[in-house]
Every structure is written in structure tokens, then in C-alpha cells.
Motif scaffolding. Structure first.
Motif, mmCIF file in Angstrom:
data_model
loop_
_atom_site.group_PDB
_atom_site.id
_atom_site.type_symbol
_atom_site.label_atom_id
_atom_site.label_comp_id
_atom_site.label_asym_id
_atom_site.label_seq_id
_atom_site.Cartn_x
_atom_site.Cartn_y
_atom_site.Cartn_z
ATOM 1 N N SER A 71 0.861 -1.193 0.000
ATOM 2 C CA SER A 71 0.000 0.000 0.000
ATOM 3 C C SER A 71 0.887 1.230 0.000
ATOM 4 O O SER A 71 2.069 1.153 0.325
ATOM 5 N N ALA A 72 0.271 2.350 -0.334
ATOM 6 C CA ALA A 72 0.939 3.634 -0.109
ATOM 7 C C ALA A 72 0.922 3.917 1.393
ATOM 8 O O ALA A 72 0.203 3.245 2.155
ATOM 9 N N ALA A 73 1.689 4.888 1.813
ATOM 10 C CA ALA A 73 1.703 5.252 3.236
ATOM 11 C C ALA A 73 0.318 5.681 3.706
ATOM 12 O O ALA A 73 -0.075 5.435 4.848
ATOM 13 N N THR A 74 -0.441 6.296 2.815
ATOM 14 C CA THR A 74 -1.799 6.730 3.160
ATOM 15 C C THR A 74 -2.644 5.558 3.648
ATOM 16 O O THR A 74 -3.482 5.711 4.546
ATOM 17 N N GLY A 75 -2.429 4.385 3.075
ATOM 18 C CA GLY A 75 -3.155 3.201 3.536
ATOM 19 C C GLY A 75 -2.850 2.913 4.999
ATOM 20 O O GLY A 75 -3.711 2.414 5.733
ATOM 21 N N LEU A 76 -1.652 3.247 5.427
ATOM 22 C CA LEU A 76 -1.284 3.014 6.831
ATOM 23 C C LEU A 76 -1.855 4.091 7.761
ATOM 24 O O LEU A 76 -2.054 3.831 8.946
ATOM 25 N N TRP A 77 -2.101 5.293 7.251
ATOM 26 C CA TRP A 77 -2.852 6.286 8.056
ATOM 27 C C TRP A 77 -4.194 5.674 8.432
ATOM 28 O O TRP A 77 -4.643 5.742 9.572
ATOM 29 N N GLU A 78 -4.824 5.105 7.377
ATOM 30 C CA GLU A 78 -6.138 4.523 7.572
ATOM 31 C C GLU A 78 -6.043 3.312 8.501
ATOM 32 O O GLU A 78 -6.894 3.132 9.381
ATOM 33 N N ALA A 96 0.568 20.146 4.835
ATOM 34 C CA ALA A 96 -0.394 19.479 3.954
ATOM 35 C C ALA A 96 -0.636 18.021 4.352
ATOM 36 O O ALA A 96 -1.764 17.535 4.292
ATOM 37 N N PHE A 97 0.440 17.313 4.738
ATOM 38 C CA PHE A 97 0.252 15.882 5.019
ATOM 39 C C PHE A 97 -0.469 15.662 6.339
ATOM 40 O O PHE A 97 -1.366 14.815 6.420
ATOM 41 N N SER A 98 -0.141 16.420 7.355
ATOM 42 C CA SER A 98 -0.847 16.258 8.628
ATOM 43 C C SER A 98 -2.309 16.687 8.492
ATOM 44 O O SER A 98 -3.198 16.104 9.110
ATOM 45 N N VAL A 142 0.270 12.614 14.523
ATOM 46 C CA VAL A 142 1.330 13.615 14.351
ATOM 47 C C VAL A 142 2.254 13.201 13.203
ATOM 48 O O VAL A 142 2.579 12.020 13.069
ATOM 49 N N VAL A 143 2.613 14.166 12.386
ATOM 50 C CA VAL A 143 3.577 13.918 11.308
ATOM 51 C C VAL A 143 4.935 14.426 11.783
ATOM 52 O O VAL A 143 5.065 15.591 12.174
ATOM 53 N N HIS A 144 5.918 13.550 11.767
ATOM 54 C CA HIS A 144 7.249 13.895 12.288
ATOM 55 C C HIS A 144 7.940 14.899 11.370
ATOM 56 O O HIS A 144 8.275 16.004 11.796
ATOM 57 N N SER A 145 8.153 14.496 10.122
ATOM 58 C CA SER A 145 8.805 15.387 9.147
ATOM 59 C C SER A 145 7.740 15.795 8.133
ATOM 60 O O SER A 145 7.297 14.964 7.341
ATOM 61 N N GLU A 146 7.304 17.060 8.217
ATOM 62 C CA GLU A 146 6.245 17.549 7.319
ATOM 63 C C GLU A 146 6.881 17.840 5.960
ATOM 64 O O GLU A 146 7.527 18.875 5.768
ATOM 65 N N THR A 147 6.666 16.930 5.037
ATOM 66 C CA THR A 147 7.329 17.026 3.738
ATOM 67 C C THR A 147 6.913 18.279 2.967
ATOM 68 O O THR A 147 7.673 18.785 2.141
ATOM 69 N N SER A 148 5.724 18.786 3.238
ATOM 70 C CA SER A 148 5.246 19.964 2.505
ATOM 71 C C SER A 148 6.005 21.231 2.894
ATOM 72 O O SER A 148 6.114 22.159 2.094
ATOM 73 N N ALA A 172 2.141 7.992 14.758
ATOM 74 C CA ALA A 172 3.151 8.875 14.159
ATOM 75 C C ALA A 172 3.440 8.508 12.705
ATOM 76 O O ALA A 172 3.721 7.350 12.388
ATOM 77 N N ASP A 173 3.389 9.513 11.860
ATOM 78 C CA ASP A 173 3.805 9.398 10.461
ATOM 79 C C ASP A 173 5.283 9.781 10.420
ATOM 80 O O ASP A 173 5.643 10.927 10.724
ATOM 81 N N VAL A 174 6.117 8.780 10.111
ATOM 82 C CA VAL A 174 7.560 9.053 10.007
ATOM 83 C C VAL A 174 8.003 8.841 8.559
ATOM 84 O O VAL A 174 9.126 8.425 8.292
ATOM 85 N N VAL A 175 7.076 9.149 7.645
ATOM 86 C CA VAL A 175 7.288 8.827 6.231
ATOM 87 C C VAL A 175 8.612 9.403 5.724
ATOM 88 O O VAL A 175 9.377 8.704 5.052
ATOM 89 N N THR A 176 8.899 10.668 6.034
ATOM 90 C CA THR A 176 10.172 11.224 5.558
ATOM 91 C C THR A 176 11.180 11.449 6.691
ATOM 92 O O THR A 176 12.069 12.297 6.575
ATOM 93 N N SER A 177 11.065 10.687 7.760
ATOM 94 C CA SER A 177 12.130 10.781 8.762
ATOM 95 C C SER A 177 12.825 9.432 8.962
ATOM 96 O O SER A 177 14.060 9.370 8.946
ATOM 97 N N SER A 197 7.854 3.058 1.266
ATOM 98 C CA SER A 197 9.140 2.602 0.716
ATOM 99 C C SER A 197 9.866 3.657 -0.108
ATOM 100 O O SER A 197 11.082 3.584 -0.287
ATOM 101 N N GLN A 198 9.124 4.650 -0.628
ATOM 102 C CA GLN A 198 9.688 5.558 -1.643
ATOM 103 C C GLN A 198 10.380 6.784 -1.060
ATOM 104 O O GLN A 198 10.621 7.755 -1.763
ATOM 105 N N LYS A 199 10.704 6.733 0.224
ATOM 106 C CA LYS A 199 11.337 7.898 0.860
ATOM 107 C C LYS A 199 12.764 7.516 1.274
ATOM 108 O O LYS A 199 13.533 7.090 0.435
ATOM 109 N N ALA A 200 13.105 7.617 2.563
ATOM 110 C CA ALA A 200 14.513 7.404 2.929
ATOM 111 C C ALA A 200 14.955 5.943 2.833
ATOM 112 O O ALA A 200 16.149 5.650 2.881
HETATM 113 C C1 LIG Z 1 4.853 12.997 5.474
HETATM 114 C C2 LIG Z 1 4.074 12.232 4.444
HETATM 115 N N1 LIG Z 1 3.038 11.478 4.851
HETATM 116 C C3 LIG Z 1 2.315 10.774 3.975
HETATM 117 C C4 LIG Z 1 2.588 10.797 2.631
HETATM 118 C C5 LIG Z 1 1.731 10.028 1.681
HETATM 119 O O1 LIG Z 1 2.453 8.968 1.156
HETATM 120 P P1 LIG Z 1 1.815 8.013 0.039
HETATM 121 O O2 LIG Z 1 1.713 8.841 -1.192
HETATM 122 O O3 LIG Z 1 2.780 6.873 -0.046
HETATM 123 O O4 LIG Z 1 0.470 7.602 0.527
HETATM 124 C C6 LIG Z 1 3.662 11.553 2.161
HETATM 125 C C7 LIG Z 1 3.979 11.623 0.724
HETATM 126 O O5 LIG Z 1 4.756 12.412 0.263
HETATM 127 C C8 LIG Z 1 4.429 12.280 3.101
HETATM 128 O O6 LIG Z 1 5.463 13.020 2.705
#
Ligand SMILES: Cc1ncc(COP(=O)(O)O)c(C=O)c1O
Length: 369
Positions: A71-78, A96-98, A142-148, A172-177, A197-200
Motif C-alpha cells: 500500500s501507499a503510506a496513506t493506507g497506513l494512516w487509515e 499538507a500531510f498532517s 502527528v507527522v514527524h517530518s512535514e514534507t510539505s 506517528a507518520d515518520v514517512v520522511t524521517s 518505501s519511496q522515501k529514505a
Molecule cells: C509525510 C508524508 N506522509 C504521507 C505521505 C503520503 O504517502 P503516500 O503517497 O505513499 O500515501 C507523504 C507523501 O509524500 C508524506 O510526505
């Protein structure tokens, strides 16, 4: 400290792709995805999947349960929300992500209060503590590293504030940390921690990576309303070194190869390399008059969000550097036109970053001309 580890797998200076995800992927990882097909209920798969969690846990810094999802990370939010089914959620929104995670909770029909923090400013743990005093919350997102915005929140302090002020679960969303800067699932007392998978990790997109604490898993056994990403199923199948549903086996072959690479560099070494890349961008930006958006001490180690110096358009800069063969990110959402973002995560090495910065200088000169 600058790592001397050859992160690119043999050819320093070859990276030209600097989006804040998806990121550049090493040849060895891409080749691993071309493995011949195997069945996911056979021995070859079980042998492969048995190798994943023990090493993934080292990156998430836990002795507990880690798992992967197709899944995308969004699937894990859910998944975090549907497995927990909290009565009321406090969603910390500072980018934007939080904000989107808060929207996800609302879409699932949960009662959500949003603690809004300005974009580009780290969330104040004292504000979190205050917000938790206003109602009974069972979960905090909470989003750790706010990619936006390139802002790094103090997740450790926020988790501490949540624990001290409530019994709420820390999601915790640690997608980009994670795999790029310190994330300590056990030491920081986190409950559900997710990435992609597509980040660090520097894999192609398509795989979710997550940790769930014991108390989260206990609660999920009673309350889960998830089906595809039902945690108790993931746990039951993990015991057999399998996943509940058909996994993206190519991604798991890639992760198998990449985990060896990450652990050979060492988790701390990987953090140090990302920190050095961040520091290099900061020094360059200061010298050129581009303004770092988040304040010092709250800057993501994997993505730098900058305002170009006065008179320079970020959109022209992104387009000009693209013509030189380099891809960087534009601004995100409401900051689309006013900022640009350099993703320096995964297997990016210093020589590649230096080449990008030189190309950005040429592009800026061209845009100003
Ligand atoms: C902090 C953060 N959370 C969530 C997402 C969403 O990831 P995905 O597109 O894999 O669902 C991203 C995507 O850039 C992100 O940077």
C-alpha cells in the motif's frame, strides 16, 4: 560527521533525481525487483519474509512488531485509525500531510479535533498538552517530518507530552524521517509508526512499513474495523513468515537487498549522512540568499524547503534545473509558487548534492538574466 560510506552503491555523484519522494533507486535494488516469480505461500517466500522484520525493526529501533503492507503510506494512516477506532482523535495539523491525515480520520467517521499549527513552524509540545486537557482523546496523530514544509517536529517531546497528559495512543507518520533521521519507536513510547518505501528507504513506491506497540495490538484485537489492513491478521501471518494477502513480492526482494545495505551503512551512519546533506543545503542557501523556511533546529534532515532569494521565481528555478537534467520538487499546496524543495534522502551522496547545487546556481543565474 560526514559518512564516507558509498551510499550510491559504487558511483558517487550519479544521482540527478531529488524529489522529496519518490526518490532515486540504486541499480542493485531495481535489479532485485526483477527476481523471477515465486508463490507467496511457499518456502521461498517464507525464507524471504523471515529475513525482513528482524532487520526492519533495527531501522525502526524497536524490539516490537514491525510489518509491511502492499500500500501507499496513506493506507497506513487509515490502518492506524481503523485498527484503533478511537472515540475521539486529536489531529495535529501543521502542513499538507498532517492536514490530510486529519481529513482521513474525518472520512472514516471519527470524531476529530484539529490542533492547528502554522505551516513551517514546529509544533509546540506545550500546545499539545493544553489541547489534550480540553477533551478525552484516545489518539493523537502527528507527522514527524512535514514534507510539505520541510519542518521536523520534536516527536519525542510530543509523545512525552501525550503520555503525561493522557492515555491517548501516539500515531506517528515518520514517512520522511525514518531511515534518514532519528526515530526511536521504543524509547519514545510510540504506538503506531508508519512509513512508505519511496522515501529514505530508497525503494520504489508501493510498500508500506510500520510498527505497532503491544498495547496498540491488544486494543486492535478488540476494536479493529479494518479488513485489508487488519493488524491481527498481519500478526497471525507474520508468525508463518507470510502476509495475509498477496504481497508485492518484487518490493520485498528489493527491501531484502536494501536492508542489508542500510545496516551495512549503519542506521546511525545513515542519519549522519542525511544530517550532513541537510547542513550542506543550509550553508549553500545562506550563502546564496535563499531562505530556509523552518527555523534552525526544526529542519527535516531529508527535505529542505526554501524560499528563493528576492527576484527569483521558484517555478523558473525548478524548470531551469530540470533542463540541466536535475529534478527537484516545487512548493507544495498553498506554497507551490513561493517555495522549492530539495529531497536529499535515501541513497543520495554528497557529490551528487554538490552537482545539484552547482546546477541550481547556474539555473538561478539564467533565471535572473
Ligand atoms: C509525510 C508524508 N506522509 C504521507 C505521505 C503520503 O504517502 P503516500 O503517497 O505513499 O500515501 C507523504 C507523501 O509524500 C508524506 O510526505
Amino acid at each position: 560527521m560526514t559518512s564516507t560510506f558509498d551510499s550510491t552503491g559504487g558511483k558517487p555523484g550519479q544521482v540527478r533525481f531529488f524529489l522529496p519522494g519518490p526518490v532515486w533507486v540504486r541499480d542493485a535494488v531495481r535489479q532485485a525487483m526483477a527476481h523471477e516469480a515465486i508463490g507467496h505461500r511457499g518456502k521461498a517466500f517464507a525464507d524471504l519474509y523471515a529475513r525482513i522484520p528482524p532487520r526492519l525493526a533495527k531501522v525502526f529501533r524497536t524490539e516490537g512488531f514491525v510489518f509491511t503492507t502492499t500500500s501507499a503510506a496513506t493506507g497506513l494512516w487509515e490502518a492506524a485509525l481503523l485498527n484503533l477506532m478511537p472515540e475521539r482523535v486529536l489531529a495535529i495539523a501543521s502542513g499538507a500531510f498532517s492536514e490530510r491525515w486529519a481529513a482521513c480520520a474525518r472520512d472514516l467517521g471519527l470524531a476529530v479535533d484539529v490542533l492547528e499549527a502554522p505551516w513551517g513552524v514546529p509544533v509546540d509540545p506545550a500546545e499539545v498538552r493544553r489541547a489534550l486537557g480540553k477533551a478525552k482523546y484516545e489518539a493523537v496523530t502527528v507527522v514527524h517530518s512535514e514534507t510539505s514544509t520541510g519542518t521536523l517536529n520534536d516527536l519525542e517531546a510530543i509523545a512525552r507530552a501525550v503520555r503525561e497528559a493522557s492515555n491517548a495512543f501516539v500515531l506517528a507518520d515518520v514517512v520522511t524521517s525514518v531511515a534518514g533521521s532519528p526515530v526511536e519507536c521504543d524509547a519514545w513510547g510510540l504506538d503506531f509508526v508508519l512509513s512508505g518505501s519511496q522515501k529514505a528507504f530508497a525503494l520504489p513506491p508501493g510498500l508500506g512499513l510500520a510498527f505497532a506497540s503491544e498495547r496498540f495490538r491488544e486494543r486492535a484485537k478488540e476494536r479493529s474495523r479494518a479488513h485489508y489492513l487488519r493488524l491481527s491478521e498481519a500478526e497471525a501471518f507474520a508468525g508463518k513468515h507470510q502476509t495475509p494477502y498477496t504481497p508485492s513480492t518484487p518490493h520485498l526482494f528489493a527491501l531484502d537487498v536494501q536492508l542489508d545495505h542500510i545496516l551495512a551503512e549503519t542506521v546511525e551512519g545513515r542519519w549522519a549522512r542525511h544530517d550532513a546533506l541537510r547542513a550542506r543545503v543550509a550553508a549553500w542557501a545562506a550563502a546564496r540568499g535563499h531562505a530556509y523556511v523552518p527555523p534552525e533546529g526544526a529542519r527535516s534532515w531529508t527535505v529542505s524547503c526554501l524560499k528563493p532569494r528576492p527576484g527569483l521565481s521558484s517555478e523558473a528555478l525548478v524548470a531551469n534545473v530540470k533542463e540541466r537534467g536535475f529534478t527537484i520538487g516545487g512548493g507544495y499546496g498553498k506554497w507551490k509558487a513561493s517555495t522549492f524543495r530539495i529531497g536529499h534522502m535515501g541513497d543520495v551522496d554528497m557529490a551528487s548534492l554538490d552537482a545539484l547545487l552547482a546546477a541550481l546556481d547556474e539555473s538561478a543565474a539564467e533565471a535572473a538574466a
